[in-house]
Design a protein around this motif. Structure first.
Motif, PDB file in Angstrom:
ATOM      1  N   THR A 104       7.370   4.705   5.363  1.00 19.32           N
ATOM      2  CA  THR A 104       5.942   5.084   5.320  1.00 19.32           C
ATOM      3  C   THR A 104       5.686   6.294   4.627  1.00 19.32           C
ATOM      4  O   THR A 104       6.639   6.753   4.000  1.00 19.32           O
ATOM      5  N   ILE A 105       4.539   6.802   4.672  1.00 21.22           N
ATOM      6  CA  ILE A 105       4.435   8.195   4.281  1.00 21.22           C
ATOM      7  C   ILE A 105       3.983   9.187   5.605  1.00 21.22           C
ATOM      8  O   ILE A 105       3.136   8.558   6.231  1.00 21.22           O
ATOM      9  N   SER A 106       4.833  10.197   5.514  1.00 20.25           N
ATOM     10  CA  SER A 106       4.292  11.150   6.626  1.00 20.25           C
ATOM     11  C   SER A 106       4.386  12.692   5.940  1.00 20.25           C
ATOM     12  O   SER A 106       5.014  13.114   5.133  1.00 20.25           O
ATOM     13  N   ASP A 107       3.129  13.431   6.157  1.00 23.65           N
ATOM     14  CA  ASP A 107       2.950  14.538   5.610  1.00 23.65           C
ATOM     15  C   ASP A 107       2.905  14.665   4.146  1.00 23.65           C
ATOM     16  O   ASP A 107       3.340  15.476   3.444  1.00 23.65           O
ATOM     17  N   GLY A 108       2.505  13.442   3.471  1.00 24.37           N
ATOM     18  CA  GLY A 108       2.465  13.358   2.183  1.00 24.37           C
ATOM     19  C   GLY A 108       3.658  12.992   1.172  1.00 24.37           C
ATOM     20  O   GLY A 108       3.805  13.062   0.090  1.00 24.37           O
ATOM     21  N   LYS A 109       4.798  12.478   2.080  1.00 24.06           N
ATOM     22  CA  LYS A 109       6.023  12.199   1.437  1.00 24.06           C
ATOM     23  C   LYS A 109       6.623  11.073   2.096  1.00 24.06           C
ATOM     24  O   LYS A 109       6.375  10.799   3.149  1.00 24.06           O
ATOM     25  N   PRO A 110       7.355  10.366   1.500  1.00 18.22           N
ATOM     26  CA  PRO A 110       8.151   9.053   2.071  1.00 18.22           C
ATOM     27  C   PRO A 110       8.846   9.653   3.170  1.00 18.22           C
ATOM     28  O   PRO A 110       9.537  10.542   3.318  1.00 18.22           O
ATOM     29  N   ALA A 111       8.878   8.660   4.350  1.00 19.06           N
ATOM     30  CA  ALA A 111       9.468   9.021   5.647  1.00 19.06           C
ATOM     31  C   ALA A 111       9.967   7.431   6.061  1.00 19.06           C
ATOM     32  O   ALA A 111       9.478   6.608   5.749  1.00 19.06           O
ATOM     33  N   ILE A 112      11.182   7.379   7.046  1.00 25.78           N
ATOM     34  CA  ILE A 112      11.439   6.496   7.703  1.00 25.78           C
ATOM     35  C   ILE A 112      10.796   6.472   9.069  1.00 25.78           C
ATOM     36  O   ILE A 112      10.429   7.455   9.641  1.00 25.78           O
ATOM     37  N   VAL A 113      10.066   5.146   9.273  1.00 26.22           N
ATOM     38  CA  VAL A 113       9.374   4.789  10.578  1.00 26.22           C
ATOM     39  C   VAL A 113      10.418   4.937  11.549  1.00 26.22           C
ATOM     40  O   VAL A 113      11.305   4.401  11.605  1.00 26.22           O
TER      41      VAL A 113
ATOM     42  N   VAL B  90      14.851  10.201   4.139  1.00 29.60           N
ATOM     43  CA  VAL B  90      14.732   9.880   2.783  1.00 29.60           C
ATOM     44  C   VAL B  90      14.387  11.140   1.808  1.00 29.60           C
ATOM     45  O   VAL B  90      13.618  11.790   2.535  1.00 29.60           O
ATOM     46  N   VAL B  91      14.616  11.234   0.641  1.00 26.82           N
ATOM     47  CA  VAL B  91      14.283  12.232  -0.231  1.00 26.82           C
ATOM     48  C   VAL B  91      14.094  11.654  -1.609  1.00 26.82           C
ATOM     49  O   VAL B  91      14.654  10.711  -1.877  1.00 26.82           O
ATOM     50  N   LEU B  92      13.145  12.277  -2.506  1.00 30.72           N
ATOM     51  CA  LEU B  92      12.809  12.266  -3.860  1.00 30.72           C
ATOM     52  C   LEU B  92      14.186  12.525  -4.703  1.00 30.72           C
ATOM     53  O   LEU B  92      14.605  13.591  -4.460  1.00 30.72           O
ATOM     54  N   ASP B  93      14.523  11.557  -5.465  1.00 28.58           N
ATOM     55  CA  ASP B  93      15.924  11.905  -6.288  1.00 28.58           C
ATOM     56  C   ASP B  93      15.895  11.137  -7.283  1.00 28.58           C
ATOM     57  O   ASP B  93      15.048  10.323  -7.656  1.00 28.58           O
ATOM     58  N   GLU B  94      16.965  11.129  -8.104  1.00 32.54           N
ATOM     59  CA  GLU B  94      17.423  10.254  -9.084  1.00 32.54           C
ATOM     60  C   GLU B  94      18.499   9.263  -8.549  1.00 32.54           C
ATOM     61  O   GLU B  94      19.446   9.478  -8.123  1.00 32.54           O
TER      62      GLU B  94
ATOM     63  N   GLU C 219       5.966  13.867  -8.919  1.00 30.27           N
ATOM     64  CA  GLU C 219       7.280  14.810  -8.818  1.00 30.27           C
ATOM     65  C   GLU C 219       8.235  14.704  -9.914  1.00 30.27           C
ATOM     66  O   GLU C 219       9.492  15.416  -9.954  1.00 30.27           O
ATOM     67  N   GLY C 220       8.115  13.835 -10.892  1.00 28.97           N
ATOM     68  CA  GLY C 220       9.076  13.631 -11.747  1.00 28.97           C
ATOM     69  C   GLY C 220      10.593  13.062 -11.384  1.00 28.97           C
ATOM     70  O   GLY C 220      11.541  13.212 -12.039  1.00 28.97           O
ATOM     71  N   LYS C 221      10.311  12.206 -10.357  1.00 25.39           N
ATOM     72  CA  LYS C 221      11.757  11.475  -9.772  1.00 25.39           C
ATOM     73  C   LYS C 221      11.697  10.263 -10.050  1.00 25.39           C
ATOM     74  O   LYS C 221      10.598   9.522 -10.151  1.00 25.39           O
ATOM     75  N   THR C 222      12.813   9.466  -9.924  1.00 24.63           N
ATOM     76  CA  THR C 222      12.900   8.216 -10.157  1.00 24.63           C
ATOM     77  C   THR C 222      13.184   7.229  -8.943  1.00 24.63           C
ATOM     78  O   THR C 222      13.199   5.973  -9.133  1.00 24.63           O
TER      79      THR C 222
ATOM     80  N   GLU D 279       0.925  -1.328   0.026  1.00 28.19           N
ATOM     81  CA  GLU D 279       0.186  -0.040  -0.160  1.00 28.19           C
ATOM     82  C   GLU D 279       0.964   1.171   0.136  1.00 28.19           C
ATOM     83  O   GLU D 279       0.706   2.211  -0.738  1.00 28.19           O
ATOM     84  N   ILE D 280       1.898   1.266   0.694  1.00 28.57           N
ATOM     85  CA  ILE D 280       2.954   2.390   0.967  1.00 28.57           C
ATOM     86  C   ILE D 280       3.508   2.578  -0.558  1.00 28.57           C
ATOM     87  O   ILE D 280       3.881   3.684  -0.938  1.00 28.57           O
ATOM     88  N   ALA D 281       3.862   1.205  -0.976  1.00 28.13           N
ATOM     89  CA  ALA D 281       4.778   1.169  -2.065  1.00 28.13           C
ATOM     90  C   ALA D 281       3.833   1.807  -3.326  1.00 28.13           C
ATOM     91  O   ALA D 281       4.428   2.894  -4.049  1.00 28.13           O
ATOM     92  N   GLU D 282       2.671   1.626  -3.182  1.00 23.25           N
ATOM     93  CA  GLU D 282       1.628   2.301  -4.280  1.00 23.25           C
ATOM     94  C   GLU D 282       1.707   3.784  -4.217  1.00 23.25           C
ATOM     95  O   GLU D 282       1.757   4.465  -5.281  1.00 23.25           O
ATOM     96  N   GLN D 283       1.437   4.366  -3.059  1.00 24.60           N
ATOM     97  CA  GLN D 283       1.554   5.606  -2.669  1.00 24.60           C
ATOM     98  C   GLN D 283       2.886   6.164  -3.261  1.00 24.60           C
ATOM     99  O   GLN D 283       3.002   7.407  -3.790  1.00 24.60           O
ATOM    100  N   ILE D 284       3.846   5.895  -2.918  1.00 25.44           N
ATOM    101  CA  ILE D 284       5.509   6.583  -3.250  1.00 25.44           C
ATOM    102  C   ILE D 284       5.487   6.324  -4.653  1.00 25.44           C
ATOM    103  O   ILE D 284       5.731   7.390  -5.272  1.00 25.44           O
ATOM    104  N   LYS D 285       4.970   5.377  -5.197  1.00 27.56           N
ATOM    105  CA  LYS D 285       5.255   5.338  -6.691  1.00 27.56           C
ATOM    106  C   LYS D 285       4.183   6.667  -7.480  1.00 27.56           C
ATOM    107  O   LYS D 285       4.837   7.274  -8.517  1.00 27.56           O
ATOM    108  N   ASP D 286       3.202   6.796  -6.744  1.00 27.35           N
ATOM    109  CA  ASP D 286       2.290   8.242  -7.397  1.00 27.35           C
ATOM    110  C   ASP D 286       3.161   9.231  -7.097  1.00 27.35           C
ATOM    111  O   ASP D 286       3.117  10.209  -7.805  1.00 27.35           O
ATOM    112  N   ILE D 287       3.547   9.331  -6.039  1.00 30.27           N
ATOM    113  CA  ILE D 287       4.565  10.582  -5.432  1.00 30.27           C
ATOM    114  C   ILE D 287       5.743  10.800  -6.399  1.00 30.27           C
ATOM    115  O   ILE D 287       5.924  11.864  -7.083  1.00 30.27           O
ATOM    116  N   LEU D 288       6.655   9.689  -6.671  1.00 25.00           N
ATOM    117  CA  LEU D 288       7.525   9.731  -7.698  1.00 25.00           C
ATOM    118  C   LEU D 288       6.956  10.262  -8.960  1.00 25.00           C
ATOM    119  O   LEU D 288       7.734  11.231  -9.412  1.00 25.00           O
TER     120      LEU D 288
END
Length: 91
Positions: free
Chosen positions: A76-85, A41-45, A20-23, A8-17
């Motif tokens: 996990t997801i926190s405040d609409g972005k990926p985060a570490i539990v 963790v941050v969105l990046d390339e 945001e145009g990140k891979t 479930e979290i993976a699907e949300q992160i794929k959508d966020i990536l």
């Protein structure tokens, strides 16, 4: 790298990536504690010398020097972005 993520979290992160145009999701050292580095963790390339692990269709990347320290981390997801539990102290 030992990373845990639910489908479930993976699907949300794929959508966020995609939005945001990140891979990839990059592990960054933000501090050092008595037990070693503290990560965020941050969105990046992906970069040329990165260590890469793909889980649930998501690339997780890190500099080779910090790879040994990335273990037993849950994403996990926190405040609409990926985060570490945050699991607290490992005493």
């Amino acid at each position: 790298m030992d990373i845990k993520i639910s489908k479930e979290i993976a699907e949300q992160i794929k959508d966020i990536l995609a939005k945001e145009g990140k891979t990839a999701i990059r592990f960054e050292v933000v501090d050092f504690g008595w037990a070693g580095p503290v990560f965020d963790v941050v969105l990046d390339e992906q970069r040329n010398l990165d260590e890469v692990v793909e889980i649930e269709g998501i690339k997780f990347v890190a500099e080779n020097s910090i790879k040994p320290f990335i273990r037993n981390i849950e994403i996990t997801i926190s405040d609409g972005k990926p985060a570490i539990v945050q699991t607290g102290c490992c005493c």
